[in-house]
Design an enzyme around this catalytic site. Structure first.
Site, PDB file in Angstrom:
ATOM      1  N   ASP A  63       0.836  -1.191   0.000  1.00 16.12           N
ATOM      2  CA  ASP A  63       0.000   0.000   0.000  1.00 16.12           C
ATOM      3  C   ASP A  63       0.883   1.259   0.000  1.00 16.12           C
ATOM      4  OD1 ASP A  63      -1.857   2.016   0.729  1.00 16.12           O
ATOM      5  OD2 ASP A  63      -3.070   0.528   1.787  1.00 16.12           O
ATOM      6  N   TYR A 165     -10.970  14.312  -4.489  1.00 17.83           N
ATOM      7  CA  TYR A 165     -10.014  13.785  -5.473  1.00 17.83           C
ATOM      8  C   TYR A 165      -9.268  14.935  -6.152  1.00 17.83           C
ATOM      9  CZ  TYR A 165      -8.490  11.635  -9.893  1.00 17.83           C
ATOM     10  OH  TYR A 165      -7.758  11.219 -10.969  1.00 17.83           O
ATOM     11  N   LYS A 169      -5.316  15.851  -5.901  1.00 20.62           N
ATOM     12  CA  LYS A 169      -4.403  15.937  -7.044  1.00 20.62           C
ATOM     13  C   LYS A 169      -3.698  17.299  -7.063  1.00 20.62           C
ATOM     14  CE  LYS A 169      -4.548  11.947  -9.171  1.00 20.62           C
ATOM     15  NZ  LYS A 169      -3.359  11.094  -9.254  1.00 20.62           N
ATOM     16  N   ILE A 205     -10.780   9.001 -19.585  1.00 21.39           N
ATOM     17  CA  ILE A 205     -10.031   8.104 -20.488  1.00 21.39           C
ATOM     18  C   ILE A 205     -10.951   6.969 -20.945  1.00 21.39           C
ATOM     19  CG2 ILE A 205      -8.060   6.533 -20.650  1.00 21.39           C
ATOM     20  CD1 ILE A 205      -6.581   8.406 -18.733  1.00 21.39           C
TER      21      ILE A 205
HETATM   22  N1  SER Z   1     -11.323  10.160 -14.727  1.00 19.42           N
HETATM   23  C1  SER Z   1     -11.156  10.574 -13.371  1.00 19.42           C
HETATM   24  C2  SER Z   1     -12.362  10.329 -12.565  1.00 19.42           C
HETATM   25  O1  SER Z   1     -13.425  10.261 -13.138  1.00 19.42           O
HETATM   26  C3  SER Z   1     -10.849  12.014 -13.304  1.00 19.42           C
HETATM   27  O2  SER Z   1      -9.530  12.210 -13.627  1.00 19.42           O
HETATM   28  O3  SER Z   1     -12.266  10.258 -11.383  1.00 19.42           O
END
Ligand code: SER
Length: 353
Positions: A63, A165, A169, A205
């Site tokens: 981890d 999130y 980042k 992505i």
């Molecule tokens: N694709 C990522 C997400 O949806 C964002 O960078 O959390």
């Protein structure tokens, strides 16, 4: 902890490359790319590899939150300095909202553990490369009107993340900047790079091979994979929701290109990369063009919709194009026609036959 200065005369290329989150699709592309360059790789992941890695790779199961485990990775390939870290491990945005403390520990403290390892055990003659995938989630808009009015945004504005999130980042990018610019300034009497920190703010992505878990851009890949499996898909955002996307092969090319770029060519440490920016309805249209049986319904989830509405419609990636020659191979139509549709159809045909 071993002192990196004990390593006898390392020359460039003698070092060790650490890949975290190596079990994911990006890791599975980057590890062979590193091996082709003759690198020694430690492939770290939370889970053991389902099939053994090739020669030249040591698997490390653990981890990124565990400092002593992270520190031990530098000892897995003999006494080699850390030449580069590709820190891919992360908790994605929807999963992070469900467990903010875990997200902070993995996305921020985990990054700190890896940065600190690279700084302490890095190649003595030049700062080790540290490559961090970041995200469009670092940006934030208060309203759909503001998002639509902004158009493609560059790296320097709208840094008002609305998810744990995105905040993580952004914090990780800033920690990278600190290790690259100020770390050990007191000891050496002046600024010195401890790491060569580089980061890419990725859009959503789309992969033909894997479906991500815990992201908020997941409606794009989920729509495609559900259609290829003959399943109905209930999209969790409105048809008019629009954010940037790119294909997984383009995302991997971006990481490889930024990693390979000469430091002197880089005007910044953190770069946008763009490719295309379809609405959810336009993605559904591309899916239906290639998979006419696709059944897609819309059942927006208020919380996930709010996240997507706070992300930019498109990014200005002019700096990446100028500095390291970024250019996506796939536009939206080409992504579906040349990569996503043929490959996802073949994939599920193979699993059902
Ligand atoms: N694709 C990522 C997400 O949806 C964002 O960078 O959390």
């Amino acid at each position: 902890m071993t002192d990196a200065s004990c390593t006898p005369d390392p020359t460039p290329g003698d070092g060790l490359v650490i890949v975290t989150g190596a079990g994911g699709e990006m890791g599975h592309a980057l590890v062979p790319w590193l091996l082709r360059q003759g690198k020694r790789v430690v492939a770290m992941d939370l889970r053991p590899p389902p099939t053994p890695w090739p020669d030249g790779v040591v698997a490390a199961t653990g981890d990124v939150r565990d400092r002593s485990f992270v520190a031990s990775m530098a000892d897995l390939h003999g006494d080699r300095p850390v030449e580069a870290v590709f820190h891919l491990a992360a908790v994605l945005s929807t999963a992070a909202e469900r467990n903010p403390e875990l997200a902070h520990e993995v996305n921020v403290l985990g990054t700190m553990n890896l940065l600190s390892l690279a700084a302490e055990r890095g190649t003595p003659d030049r700062p080790p490369l540290f490559l961090l995938p970041s995200s469009i989630a670092v940006y934030g808009f208060d309203s759909l009107e503001a998002k639509r009015a902004a158009g493609p945004i560059d790296e320097d504005g709208h840094l008002a993340a609305r998810t744990i999130y995105g905040l993580g980042k952004l914090a990780a990018e800033e920690l990278g900047r600190y290790y690259a610019t100020f770390f050990r300034q007191l000891d050496v009497g002046g600024a010195r790079s401890a790491v060569d920190f580089r980061s890419i703010r990725f859009p959503g992505i789309l992969s033909a091979d894997t479906v991500p878990s815990g992201g908020t851009s997941d409606y794009g890949p989920e729509m495609l994979h559900a259609a290829a499996k003959g399943e109905i898909y209930r999209c969790f955002v409105r048809p008019d929701s629009r954010i940037p996307f790119m294909t997984m092969p383009d995302a991997i090319r971006a990481i490889e290109a930024l990693a390979a770029a000469p430091a002197a060519a880089l005007s910044r440490r953190v770069y946008n990369v763009g490719a295309f920016a379809p609405s959810a309805e336009e993605i559904a249209g591309f899916v239906a063009t290639h998979l006419p049986e696709a059944r897609i319904e819309y059942a927006p989830d208020a919380a996930r919709q709010a996240i997507v509405d706070s992300w930019p419609e498109a990014v200005d990636d002019g700096a990446a194009r100028r500095d390291w020659g970024w250019s996506p191979r796939h536009d939206a139509a080409g992504a579906f026609a040349e990569y996503l549709a043929p490959r996802v159809i073949a994939r599920y045909a193979a699993t059902t036959s």
